[in-house]
Structures are given as structure tokens and as C-alpha cells.
Design a protein around this motif. Structure first.
Motif, PDB file in Angstrom:
ATOM      1  N   TYR A  83      -1.304  14.516  -1.590  1.00 14.35           N
ATOM      2  CA  TYR A  83      -2.579  13.856  -1.280  1.00 14.35           C
ATOM      3  C   TYR A  83      -2.671  12.497  -1.957  1.00 14.35           C
ATOM      4  CZ  TYR A  83      -4.292  18.239   0.701  1.00 14.35           C
ATOM      5  OH  TYR A  83      -4.452  19.367   1.461  1.00 14.35           O
ATOM      6  N   TRP A  84      -2.249  12.426  -3.218  1.00 14.76           N
ATOM      7  CA  TRP A  84      -2.319  11.150  -3.931  1.00 14.76           C
ATOM      8  C   TRP A  84      -1.373  10.133  -3.314  1.00 14.76           C
ATOM      9  CZ3 TRP A  84      -2.663  12.753  -9.802  1.00 14.76           C
ATOM     10  CH2 TRP A  84      -3.931  13.273 -10.043  1.00 14.76           C
ATOM     11  N   LEU A  85      -0.206  10.574  -2.867  1.00  7.11           N
ATOM     12  CA  LEU A  85       0.704   9.641  -2.193  1.00  7.11           C
ATOM     13  C   LEU A  85       0.078   9.110  -0.910  1.00  7.11           C
ATOM     14  CD1 LEU A  85       4.224  11.234  -2.725  1.00  7.11           C
ATOM     15  CD2 LEU A  85       3.408   9.039  -3.595  1.00  7.11           C
ATOM     16  N   PHE A  86      -0.542   9.999  -0.129  1.00  8.13           N
ATOM     17  CA  PHE A  86      -1.235   9.551   1.084  1.00  8.13           C
ATOM     18  C   PHE A  86      -2.319   8.526   0.725  1.00  8.13           C
ATOM     19  CE2 PHE A  86      -0.362  13.726   3.579  1.00  8.13           C
ATOM     20  CZ  PHE A  86       0.886  13.252   3.964  1.00  8.13           C
ATOM     21  N   GLY A  87      -3.133   8.834  -0.284  1.00 10.69           N
ATOM     22  CA  GLY A  87      -4.194   7.923  -0.701  1.00 10.69           C
ATOM     23  C   GLY A  87      -3.650   6.582  -1.168  1.00 10.69           C
ATOM     24  N   LEU A  88      -2.584   6.619  -1.963  1.00  8.68           N
ATOM     25  CA  LEU A  88      -1.985   5.372  -2.459  1.00  8.68           C
ATOM     26  C   LEU A  88      -1.343   4.565  -1.334  1.00  8.68           C
ATOM     27  CD1 LEU A  88      -0.449   6.608  -5.825  1.00  8.68           C
ATOM     28  CD2 LEU A  88      -2.460   5.132  -5.506  1.00  8.68           C
ATOM     29  N   ILE A  89      -0.719   5.245  -0.401  1.00 11.57           N
ATOM     30  CA  ILE A  89      -0.125   4.543   0.744  1.00 11.57           C
ATOM     31  C   ILE A  89      -1.208   3.815   1.536  1.00 11.57           C
ATOM     32  CG2 ILE A  89       0.967   4.902   3.008  1.00 11.57           C
ATOM     33  CD1 ILE A  89       2.683   7.111   1.566  1.00 11.57           C
ATOM     34  N   LEU A  90      -2.345   4.494   1.751  1.00 13.22           N
ATOM     35  CA  LEU A  90      -3.451   3.852   2.475  1.00 13.22           C
ATOM     36  C   LEU A  90      -4.000   2.669   1.681  1.00 13.22           C
ATOM     37  CD1 LEU A  90      -5.348   6.967   3.860  1.00 13.22           C
ATOM     38  CD2 LEU A  90      -3.865   5.396   5.126  1.00 13.22           C
ATOM     39  N   ASP A  91      -4.232   2.870   0.375  1.00 11.15           N
ATOM     40  CA  ASP A  91      -4.774   1.800  -0.470  1.00 11.15           C
ATOM     41  C   ASP A  91      -3.826   0.612  -0.571  1.00 11.15           C
ATOM     42  OD1 ASP A  91      -7.307   2.576  -1.177  1.00 11.15           O
ATOM     43  OD2 ASP A  91      -6.700   3.520  -3.055  1.00 11.15           O
ATOM     44  N   PHE A  92      -2.605   0.886  -0.980  1.00 17.25           N
ATOM     45  CA  PHE A  92      -1.661  -0.207  -1.218  1.00 17.25           C
ATOM     46  C   PHE A  92      -1.178  -0.845   0.082  1.00 17.25           C
ATOM     47  CE2 PHE A  92      -1.156   1.905  -5.420  1.00 17.25           C
ATOM     48  CZ  PHE A  92      -1.691   0.861  -6.162  1.00 17.25           C
ATOM     49  N   GLY A  93      -1.153  -0.068   1.155  1.00 17.68           N
ATOM     50  CA  GLY A  93      -0.814  -0.663   2.445  1.00 17.68           C
ATOM     51  C   GLY A  93      -1.797  -1.757   2.801  1.00 17.68           C
ATOM     52  N   LYS A  94      -3.067  -1.497   2.554  1.00 19.91           N
ATOM     53  CA  LYS A  94      -4.108  -2.476   2.864  1.00 19.91           C
ATOM     54  C   LYS A  94      -4.141  -3.604   1.834  1.00 19.91           C
ATOM     55  CE  LYS A  94      -7.614  -3.868   5.319  1.00 19.91           C
ATOM     56  NZ  LYS A  94      -7.261  -4.781   6.376  1.00 19.91           N
ATOM     57  N   LEU A  95      -4.089  -3.241   0.551  1.00 21.09           N
ATOM     58  CA  LEU A  95      -4.217  -4.249  -0.505  1.00 21.09           C
ATOM     59  C   LEU A  95      -2.998  -5.168  -0.615  1.00 21.09           C
ATOM     60  CD1 LEU A  95      -5.806  -2.056  -3.324  1.00 21.09           C
ATOM     61  CD2 LEU A  95      -6.934  -3.858  -2.014  1.00 21.09           C
ATOM     62  N   LEU A  96      -1.809  -4.612  -0.544  1.00 17.99           N
ATOM     63  CA  LEU A  96      -0.601  -5.404  -0.772  1.00 17.99           C
ATOM     64  C   LEU A  96      -0.011  -6.018   0.498  1.00 17.99           C
ATOM     65  CD1 LEU A  96       1.229  -3.158  -3.397  1.00 17.99           C
ATOM     66  CD2 LEU A  96      -0.225  -5.156  -3.813  1.00 17.99           C
ATOM     67  N   PHE A  97      -0.116  -5.280   1.606  1.00 19.87           N
ATOM     68  CA  PHE A  97       0.559  -5.718   2.826  1.00 19.87           C
ATOM     69  C   PHE A  97      -0.402  -6.025   3.969  1.00 19.87           C
ATOM     70  CE2 PHE A  97       3.305  -2.602   0.621  1.00 19.87           C
ATOM     71  CZ  PHE A  97       4.259  -3.490   0.160  1.00 19.87           C
TER      72      PHE A  97
END
Length: 185
Positions: A83-97
Motif C-alpha cells: 500500500y505504501w509503495l502504491f501511495g508513494l508511486i502516486l505521490d512521487f509520480g505527480k510531484l517528481l515527474f
């Protein structure tokens, strides 16, 4: 609907094995079911989503550690890590890329303004982080047995997911426009 049932198959088999056996049998079954899913998808030339590969990787690592070390701590961490990986992927996908993965997955079914997609992306990220924390509480607080944790893992998180998805659709309904498939051309 078939895909949803197919995706939940390892979880259901894990639950059944936990009820008839123990956490170690359930872990073996979950690993076997996840591997069998990948093999089936390969044999039938179906697309294997990144989340399916990630789930397989996590169950093999954490399930393997549980079996090898005879310590259920690892399998209890598995849902939280996923779940945390999914959450981080969503967050960092938007913030970084500047990539909104929720929009990428759903844009062919729903049309919404960019702000709605951004809100949806971040709300799902937060949801995954919170469900990961809930899993840790149920797994390690001392208030629940392993059997109760297994029930929460299968039914509690699934119910939370459904409630959240319905809430999302109701909240974002003012933004959504579902393309009319009857108008072609």
C-alpha cells in the motif's frame, strides 16, 4: 468483473488456507497463487500490469522471509509495504515527474478537469498510506490475533477500498463526464 475476481484470487486462497491451516500454509498458497497468476497471464497472452508484478515481487520477498525464518512478522508487513509503495508511486509520480497515474489508468473511461485528477491522485495516495497504517495497527498492536489480522487483510481492507472508491466517485461526480460510447465518429 472477471478481472476483479482474478486479481483477488490469491487473497481469497490465502484466507482459506489461513482458516484451514496456519499462517505458513497461507503464505505458501499466496506465493503459489501469485506465481500461477503470472504464468496464466503469460500463457493466455494477456497484459500483465505493473501492480501485478509489484505484488508478486512483494509476496515472494516477504512471504519467502516468513517461511524461511518461520516468522509471521514479514507477511504481516507485506500489505503495508504494498500500500505504501502504491501511495508513494502516486505521490512521487505527480510531484517528481508530473505524471498522474490515476488519470493514465482511467482517462479512457472518464473525462475530468486537471484539478479533479490531481485531487483524485493525492486522495488515493493518502488512502493507501492510511490503510497501510491500519494494517500495522491490526497486525502488531497486540489487540488482534493472526487469524483476525488475516480477516482484516482480506475483508477489512477490501471493504475500505470499496467504500473509498464509492466515496471518491460521489465526491468527484460533479467533475466527471463519462464518454458516451453510443456516439461514434
Amino acid at each position: 468483473m472477471k478481472k476483479l475476481l482474478f486479481d483477488f484470487l490469491p487473497l481469497v486462497l490465502f484466507f482459506i488456507a489461513l482458516k484451514v491451516g496456519d499462517i505458513y500454509l497461507a503464505t505458501w498458497v499466496a506465493i503459489g497463487a501469485a506465481i500461477a497468476q503470472i504464468i496464466w497471464l503469460k500463457l493466455t497472452n494477456k497484459n500483465i500490469e505493473g501492480s501485478t508484478w509489484l505484488s508478486l515481487f512483494i509476496i515472494v520477498i516477504f512471504g519467502g522471509a516468513t517461511i524461511y525464518l518461520k516468522d509471521e512478522t514479514f507477511i504481516k508487513w507485506k500489505p503495508t509495504v504494498l500500500y505504501w509503495l502504491f501511495g508513494l508511486i502516486l505521490d512521487f509520480g505527480k510531484l517528481l515527474f508530473n505524471k498522474n497515474y490515476i488519470q493514465t489508468l482511467m482517462k479512457s473511461q472518464i473525462t475530468m478537469p486537471e484539478i479533479a485528477w490531481t485531487k483524485m491522485n493525492y486522495s488515493w495516495a493518502i488512502f493507501f498510506i492510511i490503510v497501510g497504517l491500519l494494517n500495522l495497527y491490526v497486525a502488531f498492536s497486540g489487540h488482534f490475533t493472526t487469524d483476525q489480522w488475516g480477516t482484516f487483510k482480506v475483508f477489512g481492507t477490501t471493504i475500505l477500498l470499496i467504500i473509498f472508491a464509492v466515496g471518491q466517485s460521489l465526491w468527484l461526480n460533479k467533475y466527471m463526464q463519462i464518454p458516451d460510447s453510443s456516439q461514434k465518429g
